[in-house]
Design an enzyme around this catalytic site. Structure first.
Site, PDB file in Angstrom:
ATOM      1  N   ARG A  71      38.854   8.734  -0.817  1.00 16.62           N
ATOM      2  CA  ARG A  71      37.409   8.789  -0.610  1.00 16.62           C
ATOM      3  C   ARG A  71      36.979  10.245  -0.335  1.00 16.62           C
ATOM      4  NH1 ARG A  71      33.095   4.937  -0.138  1.00 16.62           N
ATOM      5  NH2 ARG A  71      31.379   6.174   0.632  1.00 16.62           N
ATOM      6  N   ASN A 111      16.884   9.229   2.996  1.00 18.47           N
ATOM      7  CA  ASN A 111      17.172   7.910   2.431  1.00 18.47           C
ATOM      8  C   ASN A 111      16.041   6.977   2.830  1.00 18.47           C
ATOM      9  OD1 ASN A 111      18.482   5.805   1.189  1.00 18.47           O
ATOM     10  ND2 ASN A 111      20.150   5.648   2.687  1.00 18.47           N
ATOM     11  N   THR A 112      15.900   5.908   2.092  1.00 17.32           N
ATOM     12  CA  THR A 112      14.934   4.879   2.476  1.00 17.32           C
ATOM     13  C   THR A 112      15.691   3.604   2.818  1.00 17.32           C
ATOM     14  OG1 THR A 112      14.666   4.190   0.183  1.00 17.32           O
ATOM     15  CG2 THR A 112      13.058   5.744   1.031  1.00 17.32           C
ATOM     16  N   HIS A 113      15.076   2.802   3.679  1.00 15.23           N
ATOM     17  CA  HIS A 113      15.673   1.513   4.032  1.00 15.23           C
ATOM     18  C   HIS A 113      14.560   0.467   4.032  1.00 15.23           C
ATOM     19  CE1 HIS A 113      18.382  -1.385   5.605  1.00 15.23           C
ATOM     20  NE2 HIS A 113      17.689  -1.551   6.706  1.00 15.23           N
ATOM     21  N   ASP A 149      21.809   3.806   8.330  1.00  8.98           N
ATOM     22  CA  ASP A 149      20.360   3.662   8.529  1.00  8.98           C
ATOM     23  C   ASP A 149      19.938   4.007   9.963  1.00  8.98           C
ATOM     24  OD1 ASP A 149      20.213   2.726   5.861  1.00  8.98           O
ATOM     25  OD2 ASP A 149      20.680   0.689   6.511  1.00  8.98           O
TER      26      ASP A 149
HETATM   27  C1  GRF Z   1      15.304   0.329  -2.254  1.00  4.66           C
HETATM   28  O1  GRF Z   1      14.600  -0.735  -1.671  1.00  4.66           O
HETATM   29  C2  GRF Z   1      16.094   1.055  -1.204  1.00  4.66           C
HETATM   30  O2  GRF Z   1      15.476   1.092   0.025  1.00  4.66           O
HETATM   31  C3  GRF Z   1      17.327   0.231  -1.126  1.00  4.66           C
HETATM   32  O3  GRF Z   1      17.612  -0.097  -2.469  1.00  4.66           O
HETATM   33  C4  GRF Z   1      16.383  -0.154  -3.193  1.00  4.66           C
HETATM   34  C5  GRF Z   1      16.538   0.732  -4.396  1.00  4.66           C
HETATM   35  O4  GRF Z   1      15.586   0.439  -5.370  1.00  4.66           O
HETATM   36  N1  GRF Z   1      18.393   0.932  -0.476  1.00  4.66           N
HETATM   37  P1  GRF Z   1      15.440   1.316  -6.709  1.00  4.66           P
HETATM   38  O5  GRF Z   1      16.845   1.490  -7.309  1.00  4.66           O
HETATM   39  O6  GRF Z   1      14.837   2.629  -6.345  1.00  4.66           O
HETATM   40  O7  GRF Z   1      14.570   0.487  -7.596  1.00  4.66           O
END
Ligand code: GRF
Length: 208
Positions: A71, A111-113, A149
């Protein structure tokens, strides 16, 4: 990160459909947005996220964990590749891998969650929220740290849960809010800068 004279350079990492990436690509088409996507990387081939980048004429790369003995080997190859594009900012847009602290030390990484951090971390945020019975969900944009997250929060946007939601329908609605939040925050960061002090994140005039 402080804004420079040129558009901020963004590397986006994806693992799937790439609708968040597409939202960024669309925003970057306007020069006033202040940022451009300089490369898109993935941990797997043949995904729509990569196809979106190719259609936009953006360089792409793929590094699969399974192609490396360790990894750490994968992580250092990913870090070297991303570094080549000299990003001001890295955006994980549905990227389904944790990156190393070495990576995070080098690049400001967002990042988004699809949930209200710090609740419901991990892969199944919307389902976990429904199981818990929450009435309001959220999309969270955060600075990635070593946890899952857990990083300092840049932005959050609320999404109502409907009576008849399942995980898929809730996640789709969250994603709509998530894309708008991501585009807004990344543009402001590119144009105005960002400061992270402990858990406090500020975008704007005072950013150093
Ligand atoms: C998003 O909702 C993100 O928060 C999550 O995976 C999804 C990705 O969607 N981790 P996309 O590939 O941008 O359509």
């Amino acid at each position: 990160m402080t804004p420079g004279p040129h558009p901020a350079r963004i590397v986006v990492l994806v693992s799937g459909s790439g609708t968040n990436l597409q939202a960024l690509l669309d925003a970057c088409a306007e020069t006033s947005y202040g940022a451009r996507v300089v490369a898109v990387g993935a941990d797997r081939p043949d995904i729509e996220g990569l196809a979106r980048a190719e259609r936009a004429g953006i360089p792409t790369f793929v590094r699969r964990v399974s192609d490396f003995e360790t990894r750490d080997g994968w992580d250092s190859a990913l870090t070297t590749l991303v570094e080549r594009f000299e990003p001001d900012l890295v955006v994980l847009a549905g990227f389904m891998k944790l990156v190393s602290t070495d990576f995070l030390d080098r690049f400001l990484t967002l990042n988004t969650h699809p949930a209200l951090c710090p609740s419901f971390p991990g892969m199944h945020g919307p389902q976990d929220e429904l199981n818990y019975g929450v009435k309001v969900s959220c999309a969270t944009l955060f600075v990635v740290d070593g946890g899952v997250d857990t990083g300092p929060i840049v932005a959050q946007t609320a999404v109502e849960v409907a009576e008849d939601d399942d995980a898929a329908s809730l996640h789709e609605r969250i994603k709509t809010a998530e894309r708008a939040m991501l585009v807004d925050a990344v543009g402001r960061i590119a144009r105005e800068g960002i400061t992270v002090e402990g858990r406090r994140v500020r975008i704007g005039a005072d950013a150093r």
